[in-house]
Design a protein around this motif. Sequence first.
Motif, PDB file in Angstrom:
ATOM      1  N   LEU A  15       0.835  -1.188   0.000  1.00 17.12           N
ATOM      2  CA  LEU A  15       0.000   0.000   0.000  1.00 17.12           C
ATOM      3  C   LEU A  15       0.877   1.248   0.000  1.00 17.12           C
ATOM      4  CD1 LEU A  15      -2.956   0.912   0.262  1.00 17.12           C
ATOM      5  CD2 LEU A  15      -2.675   0.778   2.732  1.00 17.12           C
ATOM      6  N   GLY A  16       0.589   2.137  -0.928  1.00 20.70           N
ATOM      7  CA  GLY A  16       1.354   3.371  -1.029  1.00 20.70           C
ATOM      8  C   GLY A  16       2.397   3.352  -2.134  1.00 20.70           C
ATOM      9  N   ASP A  17       2.850   2.156  -2.550  1.00 19.85           N
ATOM     10  CA  ASP A  17       3.804   2.059  -3.652  1.00 19.85           C
ATOM     11  C   ASP A  17       3.134   2.495  -4.951  1.00 19.85           C
ATOM     12  OD1 ASP A  17       5.692   0.966  -1.944  1.00 19.85           O
ATOM     13  OD2 ASP A  17       5.466  -1.091  -2.698  1.00 19.85           O
ATOM     14  N   GLU A  18       3.851   3.242  -5.764  1.00 22.55           N
ATOM     15  CA  GLU A  18       3.295   3.700  -7.044  1.00 22.55           C
ATOM     16  C   GLU A  18       2.886   2.521  -7.927  1.00 22.55           C
ATOM     17  OE1 GLU A  18       4.799   6.217 -10.898  1.00 22.55           O
ATOM     18  OE2 GLU A  18       5.557   6.840  -8.931  1.00 22.55           O
ATOM     19  N   LYS A  19       3.689   1.468  -7.964  1.00 24.17           N
ATOM     20  CA  LYS A  19       3.386   0.291  -8.786  1.00 24.17           C
ATOM     21  C   LYS A  19       2.145  -0.447  -8.278  1.00 24.17           C
ATOM     22  CE  LYS A  19       6.464  -0.399 -12.090  1.00 24.17           C
ATOM     23  NZ  LYS A  19       6.081  -0.606 -13.469  1.00 24.17           N
ATOM     24  N   LYS A 102      -4.915   1.271  -7.138  1.00 27.29           N
ATOM     25  CA  LYS A 102      -4.984   2.739  -7.205  1.00 27.29           C
ATOM     26  C   LYS A 102      -6.008   3.268  -6.215  1.00 27.29           C
ATOM     27  CE  LYS A 102      -5.461   6.713 -10.171  1.00 27.29           C
ATOM     28  NZ  LYS A 102      -4.213   7.420 -10.102  1.00 27.29           N
ATOM     29  N   GLY A 103      -7.167   2.623  -6.137  1.00 29.67           N
ATOM     30  CA  GLY A 103      -8.178   3.060  -5.183  1.00 29.67           C
ATOM     31  C   GLY A 103      -7.676   2.997  -3.755  1.00 29.67           C
ATOM     32  N   LEU A 104      -6.968   1.923  -3.432  1.00 26.73           N
ATOM     33  CA  LEU A 104      -6.416   1.786  -2.080  1.00 26.73           C
ATOM     34  C   LEU A 104      -5.351   2.845  -1.823  1.00 26.73           C
ATOM     35  CD1 LEU A 104      -6.296  -2.096  -1.942  1.00 26.73           C
ATOM     36  CD2 LEU A 104      -7.787  -0.599  -0.576  1.00 26.73           C
ATOM     37  N   ASN A 105      -4.532   3.152  -2.825  1.00 27.51           N
ATOM     38  CA  ASN A 105      -3.521   4.196  -2.666  1.00 27.51           C
ATOM     39  C   ASN A 105      -4.157   5.575  -2.491  1.00 27.51           C
ATOM     40  OD1 ASN A 105      -1.227   2.608  -2.655  1.00 27.51           O
ATOM     41  ND2 ASN A 105      -0.779   2.904  -4.822  1.00 27.51           N
ATOM     42  N   ALA A 108      -5.339   5.716   0.949  1.00 30.62           N
ATOM     43  CA  ALA A 108      -4.197   5.818   1.874  1.00 30.62           C
ATOM     44  C   ALA A 108      -3.729   7.264   2.023  1.00 30.62           C
ATOM     45  CB  ALA A 108      -3.052   4.939   1.397  1.00 30.62           C
ATOM     46  N   GLU A 109      -3.849   8.043   0.961  1.00 32.45           N
ATOM     47  CA  GLU A 109      -3.464   9.456   1.034  1.00 32.45           C
ATOM     48  C   GLU A 109      -4.387  10.236   1.964  1.00 32.45           C
ATOM     49  OE1 GLU A 109      -3.265  11.071  -2.921  1.00 32.45           O
ATOM     50  OE2 GLU A 109      -1.832   9.539  -3.568  1.00 32.45           O
ATOM     51  N   LYS A 110      -5.627   9.787   2.082  1.00 34.28           N
ATOM     52  CA  LYS A 110      -6.618  10.468   2.920  1.00 34.28           C
ATOM     53  C   LYS A 110      -6.634   9.924   4.352  1.00 34.28           C
ATOM     54  CE  LYS A 110      -8.470  13.001  -0.373  1.00 34.28           C
ATOM     55  NZ  LYS A 110      -8.465  14.442  -0.379  1.00 34.28           N
ATOM     56  N   ASP A 111      -6.561   8.582   4.476  1.00 30.49           N
ATOM     57  CA  ASP A 111      -6.688   7.944   5.785  1.00 30.49           C
ATOM     58  C   ASP A 111      -5.993   6.579   5.734  1.00 30.49           C
ATOM     59  OD1 ASP A 111      -7.563   6.484   8.065  1.00 30.49           O
ATOM     60  OD2 ASP A 111      -9.463   7.590   8.115  1.00 30.49           O
ATOM     61  N   MET A 112      -4.714   6.549   6.140  1.00 35.28           N
ATOM     62  CA  MET A 112      -3.916   5.324   6.051  1.00 35.28           C
ATOM     63  C   MET A 112      -4.512   4.189   6.877  1.00 35.28           C
ATOM     64  SD  MET A 112      -1.515   3.549   4.765  1.00 35.28           S
ATOM     65  CE  MET A 112      -0.186   4.473   4.021  1.00 35.28           C
ATOM     66  N   GLU A 113      -5.025   4.490   8.054  1.00 34.30           N
ATOM     67  CA  GLU A 113      -5.595   3.444   8.897  1.00 34.30           C
ATOM     68  C   GLU A 113      -6.784   2.766   8.217  1.00 34.30           C
ATOM     69  OE1 GLU A 113      -7.792   3.292  13.165  1.00 34.30           O
ATOM     70  OE2 GLU A 113      -5.877   4.364  13.126  1.00 34.30           O
ATOM     71  N   ARG A 114      -7.678   3.547   7.624  1.00 32.83           N
ATOM     72  CA  ARG A 114      -8.822   2.969   6.924  1.00 32.83           C
ATOM     73  C   ARG A 114      -8.347   2.212   5.680  1.00 32.83           C
ATOM     74  NH1 ARG A 114     -14.524   3.009   6.261  1.00 32.83           N
ATOM     75  NH2 ARG A 114     -14.529   3.421   8.481  1.00 32.83           N
ATOM     76  N   ALA A 115      -7.345   2.757   4.984  1.00 35.57           N
ATOM     77  CA  ALA A 115      -6.821   2.082   3.794  1.00 35.57           C
ATOM     78  C   ALA A 115      -6.258   0.705   4.157  1.00 35.57           C
ATOM     79  CB  ALA A 115      -5.758   2.940   3.120  1.00 35.57           C
ATOM     80  N   GLN A 116      -5.598   0.601   5.282  1.00 36.65           N
ATOM     81  CA  GLN A 116      -5.070  -0.691   5.722  1.00 36.65           C
ATOM     82  C   GLN A 116      -6.210  -1.655   6.043  1.00 36.65           C
ATOM     83  OE1 GLN A 116      -2.575   0.831   8.861  1.00 36.65           O
ATOM     84  NE2 GLN A 116      -0.754   0.792   7.566  1.00 36.65           N
ATOM     85  N   VAL A 118      -9.264  -1.593   4.696  1.00 36.24           N
ATOM     86  CA  VAL A 118      -9.894  -1.952   3.424  1.00 36.24           C
ATOM     87  C   VAL A 118      -8.993  -2.931   2.659  1.00 36.24           C
ATOM     88  CG1 VAL A 118     -10.698  -1.049   1.202  1.00 36.24           C
ATOM     89  CG2 VAL A 118     -11.232   0.183   3.313  1.00 36.24           C
ATOM     90  N   THR A 119      -7.685  -2.715   2.700  1.00 41.00           N
ATOM     91  CA  THR A 119      -6.745  -3.632   2.056  1.00 41.00           C
ATOM     92  C   THR A 119      -6.864  -5.024   2.685  1.00 41.00           C
ATOM     93  OG1 THR A 119      -5.221  -1.823   1.558  1.00 41.00           O
ATOM     94  CG2 THR A 119      -4.313  -4.053   1.488  1.00 41.00           C
ATOM     95  N   GLY A 120      -7.010  -5.084   3.999  1.00 41.90           N
ATOM     96  CA  GLY A 120      -7.196  -6.355   4.684  1.00 41.90           C
ATOM     97  C   GLY A 120      -8.444  -7.070   4.209  1.00 41.90           C
ATOM     98  N   PHE A 121      -9.523  -6.317   4.000  1.00 40.96           N
ATOM     99  CA  PHE A 121     -10.777  -6.889   3.500  1.00 40.96           C
ATOM    100  C   PHE A 121     -10.569  -7.490   2.105  1.00 40.96           C
ATOM    101  CE2 PHE A 121     -14.871  -6.505   1.281  1.00 40.96           C
ATOM    102  CZ  PHE A 121     -15.730  -7.133   2.169  1.00 40.96           C
TER     103      PHE A 121
END
Length: 148
Positions: A15-19, A102-105, A108-116, A118-121
């Motif tokens: 999460l957060g990597d450009e690739k 891209k959606g997860l990234n 992550a720019e807005k709310d890293m905790e929520r992004a993590q 959602v990524t877990g889901f």
Amino acid sequence: MSNEDEEFQDIELTLGDEKFDQMLMVLNHGITKDNASEYNFNGNDMQEVGENVWAVPAYMADDFSIFFLYTQIDSKDWVVAFTEGKMGKEQFELGVPMTTGKGLNVLAEKDMERAQMVTGFVNDISKAGEGEWRMINDPDAEEEPKKD
């Protein structure tokens, strides 16, 4: 998340990597009225928003909202994508779909905790054998010039 390829063996993207923008969760099955509730998220129910298009909020705030978008693409595969949502003139509108990564990234720019979370889901979908992560070609990558 890893992508096994002849050229790249077990590349770890996070999460957060450009690739990571190029990662797409491809489902092993479609979404129907019978199984849509299995993809409800955080107390929100999945809604059919078009033919072969289902959505459920992943994150909603006054200034930013992003939705899971489960849809069938041109290849006939079903994928987990994301789309931003915003209030239009008369109703809530969903924006242009983004790859899963891209959606997860973006989230992550807005709310890293929520992004993590959602990524877990999304990772749980893969762990349950219901889908797999795939790397797609970068549409923004420059193509080799054609030789005459």
